[in-house]
Design an enzyme around this catalytic site. Structure first.
Site, mmCIF file in Angstrom:
data_model
loop_
_atom_site.group_PDB
_atom_site.id
_atom_site.type_symbol
_atom_site.label_atom_id
_atom_site.label_comp_id
_atom_site.label_asym_id
_atom_site.label_seq_id
_atom_site.Cartn_x
_atom_site.Cartn_y
_atom_site.Cartn_z
ATOM 1 N N LYS A 74 0.831 -1.204 0.000
ATOM 2 C CA LYS A 74 0.000 0.000 0.000
ATOM 3 C C LYS A 74 0.866 1.255 0.000
ATOM 4 C CE LYS A 74 -3.572 -2.720 2.198
ATOM 5 N NZ LYS A 74 -4.155 -3.218 3.454
ATOM 6 N N GLN A 117 -3.978 -1.644 9.870
ATOM 7 C CA GLN A 117 -3.877 -2.971 9.255
ATOM 8 C C GLN A 117 -4.513 -4.027 10.152
ATOM 9 O OE1 GLN A 117 -2.797 -3.773 6.159
ATOM 10 N NE2 GLN A 117 -3.437 -5.870 6.598
ATOM 11 N N ASP A 176 -10.338 3.276 4.431
ATOM 12 C CA ASP A 176 -10.419 1.825 4.293
ATOM 13 C C ASP A 176 -11.817 1.313 4.619
ATOM 14 O OD1 ASP A 176 -9.200 -0.559 3.541
ATOM 15 O OD2 ASP A 176 -8.550 -1.053 5.578
#
Length: 283
Positions: free
Chosen positions: A55, A99, A122
């Site tokens: 990413k 994450q 996200d």
């Protein structure tokens, strides 16, 4: 039947070319300030570290900056919340990625929900999920959002089709089901308690593998002419679906690798650019 390969890698490269131009324009508008995506990695899980690095590399390819935040595996919920608060308050940070998964001692949902809605690129907050499910403006979870963009690119209309999503995680299965429903598909969410899962899958026009188990969904469960979306990735380059037995029979499919994975990253970076554009417009 020759199945249509839904090439997420090729589309993600096309998206990145567009994002590069948009980021360049933003940098000029902001007198040289570069949009920043903050990535938080807690612990030393090697797979998570690889995903975060991918990413960050994507940020660099489009001209964005990434700010890595690496915390020890002993980190407490409060310490992680404090870090998220700091990033929420940082005007240079346009998006925040925590994450998944985090170590077991951390209240993951509480930490996800601490991310400011305008920086939730996200799509992991309860607030963002609720807005998305209601059809309101929000950054949807990156993987389902990437899948929907892939379907749109290949002009696959899901309206009226029967879709089965195998998996009900809050950042993949459930938002995937909501996005398909919002696009007028008729959706069934399956899980470990589903009775006669193979027969449920056989009735589907669209099958989404989001269960997180290697080749859990067998080829003979899937009918001829189905659209097969494999959102899994495991050692050996296999997904959640036994793709080798359906490629010759499917209407369309996502390869593993090169299908859903690149689109997840493309969606995340796109959301960060959109968040920056919205902030600049509002200022």
């Amino acid at each position: 039947m020759t199945a249509l390969k839904l090439d997420g890698k090729a589309l993600s490269q096309q998206i990145e070319r567009d994002l590069t131009q948009r980021v360049s324009a933003l940098v000029k508008t902001q007198q040289g300030r570069i949009p920043v995506l903050a990535t938080i990695l807690v612990g030393d899980d090697p797979s998570s570290a690889i995903y975060v690095r991918m990413k960050r590399n994507a940020c660099q390819r489009v001209g964005m900056d990434s700010r890595p935040v690496v915390l020890p595996k002993e980190t407490t919920t409060q310490q992680l919340l404090d870090e998220i608060d700091r990033l929420n308050a940082d005007a240079d940070v346009r998006g925040i990625l925590l994450q998944h998964p985090v170590p077991s001692q951390i209240d993951e949902r509480r930490c996800f929900d601490r991310i400011a809605i305008e920086k939730d690129v996200d799509g992991v907050t309860s607030h963002g999920f609720g807005l998305m499910a209601l059809g309101e403006r929000a950054f949807g979870s990156a993987t389902p959002a990437g899948i929907m963009r892939l379907l749109h690119h290949y002009q696959i209309d899901v309206a009226g089709k029967s879709a089965v999503v195998v998996g009900r995680s809050p950042i993949l299965g459930k938002p995937m089901a909501m996005m398909l429903s919002n696009a007028n598909a008729t959706v069934t969410i399956c899980h470990s308690k589903t009775v006669d899962l193979p027969e449920v899958v056989r009735r589907a026009d669209i099958v989404v593998g989001a269960v997180g188990k290697p080749e859990f969904i067998r080829a003979d469960w899937i009918r001829d002419g189905a659209i097969v979306i494999d959102a899994g990735y495991h050692a050996g380059g296999i997904g959640d679906i036994e793709l080798s037995g359906v490629i010759s029979r499917a209407l369309a499919y996502t390869p593993v690798p090169g299908g859903v994975g690149p689109m997840t990253i493309a969606a995340l970076i796109s959301h960060t650019v959109e968040a920056t554009e919205a902030s600049v417009k509002a200022s």
